[in-house]
Design a protein around this motif. Structure first.
Motif, PDB file in Angstrom:
ATOM      1  N   ARG A   1      -1.656   4.747  -1.431  1.00  0.00           N
ATOM      2  CA  ARG A   1      -1.465   3.061  -1.518  1.00  0.00           C
ATOM      3  C   ARG A   1      -0.809   2.421  -1.314  1.00  0.00           C
ATOM      4  O   ARG A   1      -1.346   2.505  -0.046  1.00  0.00           O
ATOM      5  CB  ARG A   1      -1.240   3.156  -3.407  1.00  0.00           C
ATOM      6  N   LEU A   2      -0.132   1.940  -1.595  1.00  0.00           N
ATOM      7  CA  LEU A   2       0.376   0.406  -0.755  1.00  0.00           C
ATOM      8  C   LEU A   2       1.455   1.029   0.748  1.00  0.00           C
ATOM      9  O   LEU A   2       1.530  -0.241   1.262  1.00  0.00           O
ATOM     10  CB  LEU A   2       1.435  -0.809  -1.916  1.00  0.00           C
ATOM     11  N   LEU A   3       1.768   2.480   0.225  1.00  0.00           N
ATOM     12  CA  LEU A   3       2.560   2.789   1.045  1.00  0.00           C
ATOM     13  C   LEU A   3       1.834   2.130   2.929  1.00  0.00           C
ATOM     14  O   LEU A   3       2.589   2.127   4.033  1.00  0.00           O
ATOM     15  CB  LEU A   3       3.000   3.953   1.308  1.00  0.00           C
ATOM     16  N   HIS A   4       0.544   2.224   2.830  1.00  0.00           N
ATOM     17  CA  HIS A   4      -0.194   2.301   3.867  1.00  0.00           C
ATOM     18  C   HIS A   4       0.092   0.894   4.205  1.00  0.00           C
ATOM     19  O   HIS A   4      -0.531   0.714   5.641  1.00  0.00           O
ATOM     20  CB  HIS A   4      -1.530   2.242   3.718  1.00  0.00           C
TER      21      HIS A   4
ATOM     22  N   LEU B   1       9.097  -4.772   1.904  1.00  0.00           N
ATOM     23  CA  LEU B   1      10.339  -3.771   1.509  1.00  0.00           C
ATOM     24  C   LEU B   1      10.753  -4.085   0.972  1.00  0.00           C
ATOM     25  O   LEU B   1      11.318  -3.369  -0.246  1.00  0.00           O
ATOM     26  CB  LEU B   1      11.511  -3.367   2.431  1.00  0.00           C
ATOM     27  N   PRO B   2      10.903  -5.290  -0.017  1.00  0.00           N
ATOM     28  CA  PRO B   2      11.047  -6.255  -1.030  1.00  0.00           C
ATOM     29  C   PRO B   2       9.818  -5.589  -1.965  1.00  0.00           C
ATOM     30  O   PRO B   2      10.070  -5.764  -2.951  1.00  0.00           O
ATOM     31  CB  PRO B   2      11.172  -7.340  -1.113  1.00  0.00           C
ATOM     32  N   GLU B   3       8.848  -5.858  -1.519  1.00  0.00           N
ATOM     33  CA  GLU B   3       7.221  -5.721  -2.594  1.00  0.00           C
ATOM     34  C   GLU B   3       7.648  -4.049  -3.136  1.00  0.00           C
ATOM     35  O   GLU B   3       6.998  -3.856  -3.568  1.00  0.00           O
ATOM     36  CB  GLU B   3       5.714  -6.244  -1.511  1.00  0.00           C
TER      37      GLU B   3
ATOM     38  N   GLY C   1       7.997   0.432  -6.751  1.00  0.00           N
ATOM     39  CA  GLY C   1       8.898   1.747  -7.518  1.00  0.00           C
ATOM     40  C   GLY C   1       9.035   2.481  -6.478  1.00  0.00           C
ATOM     41  O   GLY C   1       8.240   4.029  -6.452  1.00  0.00           O
ATOM     42  N   TYR C   2       7.991   2.521  -5.509  1.00  0.00           N
ATOM     43  CA  TYR C   2       7.328   2.966  -4.421  1.00  0.00           C
ATOM     44  C   TYR C   2       8.927   3.981  -3.792  1.00  0.00           C
ATOM     45  O   TYR C   2      10.611   2.633  -3.588  1.00  0.00           O
ATOM     46  CB  TYR C   2       6.943   2.674  -2.925  1.00  0.00           C
TER      47      TYR C   2
ATOM     48  N   VAL D   1       3.973   8.281  -6.725  1.00  0.00           N
ATOM     49  CA  VAL D   1       3.389   7.291  -6.133  1.00  0.00           C
ATOM     50  C   VAL D   1       3.307   6.274  -7.827  1.00  0.00           C
ATOM     51  O   VAL D   1       2.221   7.066  -8.244  1.00  0.00           O
ATOM     52  CB  VAL D   1       2.052   7.951  -5.627  1.00  0.00           C
ATOM     53  N   PRO D   2       3.182   5.048  -7.578  1.00  0.00           N
ATOM     54  CA  PRO D   2       2.831   3.528  -8.831  1.00  0.00           C
ATOM     55  C   PRO D   2       1.794   4.090  -9.156  1.00  0.00           C
ATOM     56  O   PRO D   2       1.086   3.620  -8.099  1.00  0.00           O
ATOM     57  CB  PRO D   2       4.126   2.757  -8.184  1.00  0.00           C
ATOM     58  N   ARG D   3       1.374   3.695 -10.259  1.00  0.00           N
ATOM     59  CA  ARG D   3       0.164   3.319 -10.770  1.00  0.00           C
ATOM     60  C   ARG D   3      -0.951   2.155 -10.025  1.00  0.00           C
ATOM     61  O   ARG D   3      -0.273   1.061  -9.062  1.00  0.00           O
ATOM     62  CB  ARG D   3       0.005   2.876 -11.943  1.00  0.00           C
ATOM     63  N   ALA D   4      -1.989   2.564  -9.883  1.00  0.00           N
ATOM     64  CA  ALA D   4      -2.490   1.021  -8.821  1.00  0.00           C
ATOM     65  C   ALA D   4      -2.497   0.276  -9.782  1.00  0.00           C
ATOM     66  O   ALA D   4      -2.844  -0.116 -11.054  1.00  0.00           O
ATOM     67  CB  ALA D   4      -4.074   1.618  -8.295  1.00  0.00           C
ATOM     68  N   ASP D   5      -3.275  -1.283  -8.885  1.00  0.00           N
ATOM     69  CA  ASP D   5      -3.564  -2.937  -9.411  1.00  0.00           C
ATOM     70  C   ASP D   5      -4.707  -2.950  -9.872  1.00  0.00           C
ATOM     71  O   ASP D   5      -5.841  -1.563 -10.093  1.00  0.00           O
ATOM     72  CB  ASP D   5      -2.744  -3.500  -8.654  1.00  0.00           C
ATOM     73  N   ALA D   6      -5.530  -3.530 -10.516  1.00  0.00           N
ATOM     74  CA  ALA D   6      -5.952  -4.118 -11.161  1.00  0.00           C
ATOM     75  C   ALA D   6      -7.424  -3.703 -10.157  1.00  0.00           C
ATOM     76  O   ALA D   6      -7.382  -4.202  -9.139  1.00  0.00           O
ATOM     77  CB  ALA D   6      -6.546  -5.267 -12.227  1.00  0.00           C
TER      78      ALA D   6
END
Length: 435
Positions: free
Chosen positions: A97-100, A128-130, A135-136, A205-210
């Motif tokens: 997910r958002l690690l990319h 980094l803050p996001e 929770g990554y 890996v945290p859950r995806a957003d909507a």
């Protein structure tokens, strides 16, 4: 005195003066002056004046301050704030997910900054803050950012490519185009690693957003579209032969000023700060280049490059063995020097050997950039490690450890461009060169 003794003496002098805190550019000039005074009959003062003027007045080098200024202007826009918001919807469905966003964000910003440290700082402020808040895992967030930010050196326009092009007398336009596919390759390797990690540890890996529709994603990314178009205009003008690298740099500066004005972030203060920032950085690089040019001339008069080339040739190394030896050499050197200093210090000595071995200088330039990238995340003088240490407060060795997988992927990239040199050479062979 033997060549080996002269070399040892000059290297010891170099590190002694560097260790005393003298600027790198002045150190290089000082060592060159000492070498010419002791081991050459030509007057050192005359040679220094002619060489430094010649290196400082190079038209090719004009592209460097312009690309630096372009990056400084965009650094002060809302690009870093808008980038996460624009990239996040497109990577939600990928494993990891958002690690990319670390990888894609660094790839985009690398194409406007040309600096690894600037890319690390800018994207780090954004991700980094996001990512931590969502929770990554901290080691993946920091490790992938450390590796991906090195793309600032490889994705054109690259400051270190301009430095290499000037010192090795190679077409900067061709170097820029040669860096595109290896840059994409490295970004894909980084993202591939994130995917494999996510598949191996799905619970981390945290859950995806909507979910969003295509048009919603496009709307979220609207602030990134002008930047992507600017990158396409700069690189496209070089590739098609419409502009030289210097002219394309002018287009980049004009486009970034327009983009900054449209976004509302261009005012007298931001304009002045961007100009001051670019001037300071360019003056530092120009001083190093001038010192390196004088040192190269001094080494030529002493005869060290020729003797070194003859010595390496006498070892009977194959091309693969030579590349491995040079990779190890630069990785070790990168533990003590920054990338620009590594390039300017060694090109005058190594290029005769590289040419004698039949290695394409364009390919060798990309190889150099890749191994210098590795040095950005190796202690004790890994610049990206310093940037991340300042941003996160983590220990230097801990950051280096979590960035180790990225380092190994860069080693894999070097192996791939050696096995398949067309990754580097194919695009430059297709381009139309101007100027």
């Amino acid at each position: 005195m033997s060549d080996l003794a002269i070399t040892a003496l000059l290297i010891a002098t170099l590190f002694l003066i560097l260790g005393s805190g003298v600027w790198i550019g002045l150190t290089l000039s000082g060592v060159a002056w000492i070498g010419m005074q002791m081991f050459s009959s030509r007057p050192a003062g005359d040679a220094m004046a002619v060489t430094i003027w010649g290196s400082a007045s190079s038209w090719t080098l004009t592209a460097l301050p312009l690309f630096v200024w372009m990056g400084e202007i965009l650094f002060r826009t809302r690009l870093s704030q808008d980038m996460f918001k624009g990239l996040a919807p497109w990577v939600q469905n990928l494993p990891g997910r958002l690690l990319h966003t670390n990888v894609v964000g660094c790839t985009i910003f690398a194409a406007v900054s040309g600096s690894s440290a600037a890319t690390c700082a800018t994207i780090g402020k954004m991700t980094l803050p996001e990512l931590t808040r969502r929770g990554y895992p901290e080691k993946m967030v920091i490790g992938t950012l450390a590796g991906a930010s090195t793309l600032g050196l490889l994705i054109p326009p690259s400051i270190i490519m301009i430095v290499y092009g000037v010192t090795a007398e190679v077409s900067i336009s061709k170097l820029f185009i040669a860096g595109v596919l290896p840059g994409v390759l490295l970004a894909v390797l980084f993202s591939g690693f994130i995917m494999l990690w996510a598949l191996r540890f799905p619970d981390q890996v945290p859950r995806a957003d909507a979910r969003m529709t295509f048009w919603q994603k496009l709307h979220e990314s609207r602030a990134l579209i002008p930047v992507v178009l600017l990158i396409a205009a700069v690189l496209g003008s070089i590739y098609t032969g419409i502009a030289t690298a210097t002219e394309a740099a002018g287009v980049g500066v004009l486009g970034s000023l327009i983009l900054s004005a449209v976004q509302g972030s261009l005012n007298w203060q931001s304009f002045r700060e961007s100009l001051y920032g670019a001037t300071r950085l360019y003056c530092m690089i120009a001083l190093i280049l001038a010192g390196a040019a004088f040192l190269t001339l001094a080494m030529g008069y002493i005869g060290l490059p020729r003797h070194l080339a003859e010595w390496i040739s006498s070892l009977g190394l194959s091309r693969a063995q030579l590349i491995v030896a040079l990779a190890v050499f630069y990785i070790v050197l990168g533990c003590f020097l920054d990338g620009i200093s590594m390039v300017v210090l060694t090109m005058g000595v190594l290029m005769p050997t590289v040419n004698a071995a039949g290695i394409d200088p364009i390919w060798f330039g990309i190889f150099i950039v890749l191994v210098v990238e590795m040095a950005q995340i190796t202690p004790p003088v890994g610049f990206n490690l310093f940037v991340l240490q300042g941003m996160t407060g983590k220990e230097l060795l801990w950051i280096a450890r979590v960035a180790l997988p990225m380092f190994l992927l860069m080693c894999a990239a070097v192996a791939l461009i050696y096995i398949f040199p067309e990754i580097v050479t194919w695009l430059p062979e297709k381009m139309i060169v101007r100027g």
